[in-house]
Write an enzyme that holds these catalytic residues in place. Structure first.
Site, mmCIF file in Angstrom:
data_model
loop_
_atom_site.group_PDB
_atom_site.id
_atom_site.type_symbol
_atom_site.label_atom_id
_atom_site.label_comp_id
_atom_site.label_asym_id
_atom_site.label_seq_id
_atom_site.Cartn_x
_atom_site.Cartn_y
_atom_site.Cartn_z
ATOM 1 N N GLU A 96 136.334 -28.323 16.922
ATOM 2 C CA GLU A 96 135.974 -27.289 17.898
ATOM 3 C C GLU A 96 137.191 -26.405 18.021
ATOM 4 O OE1 GLU A 96 133.029 -27.090 19.335
ATOM 5 O OE2 GLU A 96 132.375 -28.904 18.318
ATOM 6 N N CYS A 128 137.925 -21.820 25.785
ATOM 7 C CA CYS A 128 137.536 -21.503 24.408
ATOM 8 C C CYS A 128 136.268 -20.661 24.376
ATOM 9 C CB CYS A 128 137.323 -22.789 23.631
ATOM 10 S SG CYS A 128 136.186 -23.907 24.460
HETATM 11 P P1 NAP Z 1 146.566 -26.747 19.427
HETATM 12 O O1 NAP Z 1 147.978 -26.323 19.504
HETATM 13 O O2 NAP Z 1 145.824 -26.514 18.171
HETATM 14 O O3 NAP Z 1 146.574 -28.307 19.787
HETATM 15 C C1 NAP Z 1 145.374 -29.016 19.924
HETATM 16 C C2 NAP Z 1 145.646 -30.501 19.833
HETATM 17 O O4 NAP Z 1 146.061 -30.825 18.511
HETATM 18 C C3 NAP Z 1 146.759 -30.982 20.747
HETATM 19 O O5 NAP Z 1 146.392 -32.234 21.270
HETATM 20 C C4 NAP Z 1 147.933 -31.119 19.796
HETATM 21 O O6 NAP Z 1 148.876 -32.050 20.245
HETATM 22 C C5 NAP Z 1 147.217 -31.622 18.576
HETATM 23 N N1 NAP Z 1 147.950 -31.501 17.340
HETATM 24 C C6 NAP Z 1 148.723 -30.480 16.913
HETATM 25 N N2 NAP Z 1 149.204 -30.752 15.685
HETATM 26 C C7 NAP Z 1 148.726 -31.968 15.334
HETATM 27 C C8 NAP Z 1 148.877 -32.811 14.186
HETATM 28 N N3 NAP Z 1 149.622 -32.440 13.138
HETATM 29 N N4 NAP Z 1 148.239 -34.010 14.167
HETATM 30 C C9 NAP Z 1 147.474 -34.397 15.210
HETATM 31 N N5 NAP Z 1 147.311 -33.659 16.337
HETATM 32 C C10 NAP Z 1 147.916 -32.440 16.383
HETATM 33 O O7 NAP Z 1 145.684 -26.081 20.562
HETATM 34 P P2 NAP Z 1 146.014 -25.942 22.135
HETATM 35 O O8 NAP Z 1 147.113 -24.955 22.286
HETATM 36 O O9 NAP Z 1 146.161 -27.286 22.771
HETATM 37 O O10 NAP Z 1 144.658 -25.356 22.699
HETATM 38 C C11 NAP Z 1 144.358 -23.979 22.708
HETATM 39 C C12 NAP Z 1 143.366 -23.637 21.625
HETATM 40 O O11 NAP Z 1 142.268 -24.529 21.634
HETATM 41 C C13 NAP Z 1 142.774 -22.260 21.810
HETATM 42 O O12 NAP Z 1 142.837 -21.585 20.575
HETATM 43 C C14 NAP Z 1 141.313 -22.520 22.209
HETATM 44 O O13 NAP Z 1 140.419 -21.525 21.807
HETATM 45 C C15 NAP Z 1 141.034 -23.828 21.557
HETATM 46 N N6 NAP Z 1 140.007 -24.586 22.294
HETATM 47 C C16 NAP Z 1 138.782 -24.797 21.727
HETATM 48 C C17 NAP Z 1 137.820 -25.510 22.411
HETATM 49 C C18 NAP Z 1 136.455 -25.768 21.832
HETATM 50 O O14 NAP Z 1 135.692 -26.529 22.398
HETATM 51 N N7 NAP Z 1 136.123 -25.180 20.709
HETATM 52 C C19 NAP Z 1 138.089 -26.022 23.680
HETATM 53 C C20 NAP Z 1 139.334 -25.797 24.224
HETATM 54 C C21 NAP Z 1 140.298 -25.075 23.518
HETATM 55 P P3 NAP Z 1 150.268 -31.604 20.946
HETATM 56 O O15 NAP Z 1 149.901 -30.866 22.168
HETATM 57 O O16 NAP Z 1 150.935 -32.896 21.225
HETATM 58 O O17 NAP Z 1 150.963 -30.752 19.922
#
Ligand code: NAP
Length: 517
Positions: A257, A296
């Site tokens: 997602e 999102c």
């Molecule tokens: P993100 O930086 O992509 O991180 C998402 C998750 O992935 C975090 O738990 C992060 O952990 C983890 N992660 C990062 N690198 C990883 C790796 N190499 N291995 C395993 N896990 C890893 O996103 P965010 O800043 O938290 O969230 C914002 C984004 O999410 C926005 O772009 C938004 O549109 C999107 N979003 C989408 C939805 C949906 O339902 N489609 C819902 C909410 C948000 P760490 O924090 O520990 O790095």
């Protein structure tokens, strides 16, 4: 709470070593906690899920496990105030926290109810009727679904530390698959508390639910073909994880997602003074300001007929002018802070990119009046409305400013609208605000392949509408292309995602016998 945030692994609460990464209060900039997974044995956690949690869950059946989900969701509901208080440190007003916390336990309760009513006892779900495979009717085939024997690694985004966890956890538990929850580090302390509440009920079998508070280096190396990953986050991280050998070579089920440039469309019938015009303006302002636009599903692109851009810009600006930005709980505050100053700075940068091809209509990205807090120490930002008249502009369709930011765009007829919406390359949620049945049909049919969900909003359904930005557990949440290409929720589909479908062939009645009927 300023020591290392604990993780719950292999039956006990443990903390990583070292200094850890600081997590700061979104409003005051003070230290809330630190995250570290140094020294934690993730391989042991994976084994524990597979060898302890899985068998314990599968010793129960679908309906019993749905009962467990109801119990833990009830515990979260009873202690929601504790979670609201913690959410305030992440910048959430009470209303924002309710979206996450009440949305979370409400979603889990819906899953529990669907599971109790719609699934059989035991662990075998017969999916379909028998198909005759021979002339005499002695040899038939059908499909049965049984729980995968691995674990679900659930990686969540920072903006929904409770809902994001529960909408993934509930279907996994009902399916009988143990879970390791991995919240985003910035708001992991909210998830940690919710997990603590659920574990304190004592109803979950040991190993059914584990938590890693912090980064998870190398965990994909531990995953195999009976495991699942449910990921929510940015498109960039999704792309990276999707190309991991765990997914590409060992066929770990991977659901993403990601982000999207969601569109809302004002119909040509919705002139100023109609209920639909007001609904469109109200929904846009709501989506820009709830959770400070860190959703999102928030509306990033607002499409209006060419001759109505000025009117809409004026009406939206007038409403945005009423928004009071400040510390959650402070007098009159209607919009809180972003999750942190890094996030605020990132949003400013993305706004700058969009502004290369769009004009500023409302708000100043560099300045905001703040109530009850220091505007610089906290991650505050004014709502920002942009407007793009340049049809060749790509930034409004490509750049996600994950904050209280939206761009007004114009369209000229349905084909042009659909063409422009498609430039977002796939979205989670869209809305069409119109009472013109012909326009609605053409717009929705044109936009449907580009969307996971579309809301058609008009005066008749508005009273009961759950809104543009709210995914419903009964319906699919996800979207094509940039939105990640995945599906979550969707009622019992989400449970079935954790089950293996096996075609069974033999004498008539075989599948029902396997199910114990
Ligand atoms: P993100 O930086 O992509 O991180 C998402 C998750 O992935 C975090 O738990 C992060 O952990 C983890 N992660 C990062 N690198 C990883 C790796 N190499 N291995 C395993 N896990 C890893 O996103 P965010 O800043 O938290 O969230 C914002 C984004 O999410 C926005 O772009 C938004 O549109 C999107 N979003 C989408 C939805 C949906 O339902 N489609 C819902 C909410 C948000 P760490 O924090 O520990 O790095």
């Amino acid at each position: 709470m300023s020591e290392i945030l604990p993780s719950y692994l292999a039956g006990s609460w443990r903390s990583g070593t070292g200094a850890g990464a600081p997590v700061l209060d979104a409003v005051t900039g003070e230290l809330v906690t630190r995250t570290s997974t140094d020294g934690l044995d993730l391989a042991e956690a994976v084994r524990h899920a597979r060898e302890v949690g899985g068998p314990a869950l599968r010793a129960l059946g679908f309906t019993e496990r749905a009962g467990l989900v109801k119990a833990v969701a009830g515990a979260v509901a009873e202690r929601k105030q504790e979670l609201y208080d913690l959410s305030a440190r992440a910048g959430c007003t009470r209303a924002d926290a309710k979206v996450d916390v009440d949305g979370g336990f409400g979603t889990a309760m819906v899953f529990a109810s669907l599971g109790r009513k719609g699934l059989p006892e035991g662990n075998v779900l017969v999916e379909d009727d028998e198909t005759l495979l021979g002339r005499d009717g002695t040899f038939v085939g059908s499909h049965v679904l049984t729980p995968l024997r691995g674990l679900a690694l659930q990686i969540n985004a920072f903006n929904f530390p409770v809902w994001g966890m529960l909408e993934k956890l509930a279907p996994a538990l009902i399916a009988g698959v143990p879970t390791i929850v991995k919240p985003a580090s910035q708001t992991a302390y909210v998830t940690e508390h919710a997990v603590r509440i659920m574990l304190e009920t004592g109803v979950l079998p040991e190993g059914a639910l584990q938590l890693v508070s912090g980064s998870v280096p190398g965990i994909f190396d531990l995953l195999g073909g009976q495991d699942l990953v449910g990921f929510t986050g940015s498109a960039g991280t999704a792309a990276k994880l999707r190309s991991d050998p765990a997914v590409t070579q060992r066929s770990v089920r991977f659901n993403a997602e990601a982000d999207s440039l969601n569109a809302s469309v004002l119909g040509p019938d919705a002139t100023s003074g109609t209920p639909e015009f007001d609904l469109f303006v109200g929904a846009l302002v709501t989506e820009m300001t709830v959770k400070a636009g860190q959703k999102c599903t928030a509306i990033r692109r607002a499409f209006v007929p060419q001759d109505r851009v000025d009117e809409v810009a004026g009406a939206v600006s007038a409403k945005l002018a009423e928004v009071v930005v400040g510390a959650p709980g402070a007098d009159g505050v209607t919009m809180g802070a972003l999750v942190g100053v890094e996030q605020r700075d990132d949003v400013r940068q993305q706004v700058d990119r969009i502004r290369e091809q769009a004009d500023l209509v409302f708000g100043d990205p560099a300045q905001v009046d703040v109530v009850g807090a220091d505007a610089e120490r906290g991650a505050f930002l004014s709502p920002i409305l942009l407007r793009s008249t340049d049809r060749s502009a790509s930034a409004p369709h490509r750049v996600e400013a994950f904050g209280p930011v939206s761009t007004l765009l114009s369209y000229d007829g349905v084909p042009d609208l659909v063409e422009q919406v498609a430039r977002g390359e796939g979205s989670l949620a869209g809305s069409v605000v119109s009472a013109d049945a012909d326009f609605v049909r053409d717009a929705v049919v044109g936009m449907a392949p580009l969307h996971g969900r579309i809301l058609v909003l008009d005066r008749d359904c508005a009273g009961e509408s759950t809104g543009h930005g709210t995914p419903m557990p009964q319906l699919v949440h996800g979207g094509p292309g940039r939105a990640g290409g995945g599906e979550e929720e969707g009622g019992l589909r989400a449970v079935r995602h954790h089950l293996q479908r096996t075609a069974v062939q033999g004498r008539p009645g075989l599948a029902q016998t396997l199910a114990g009927n």
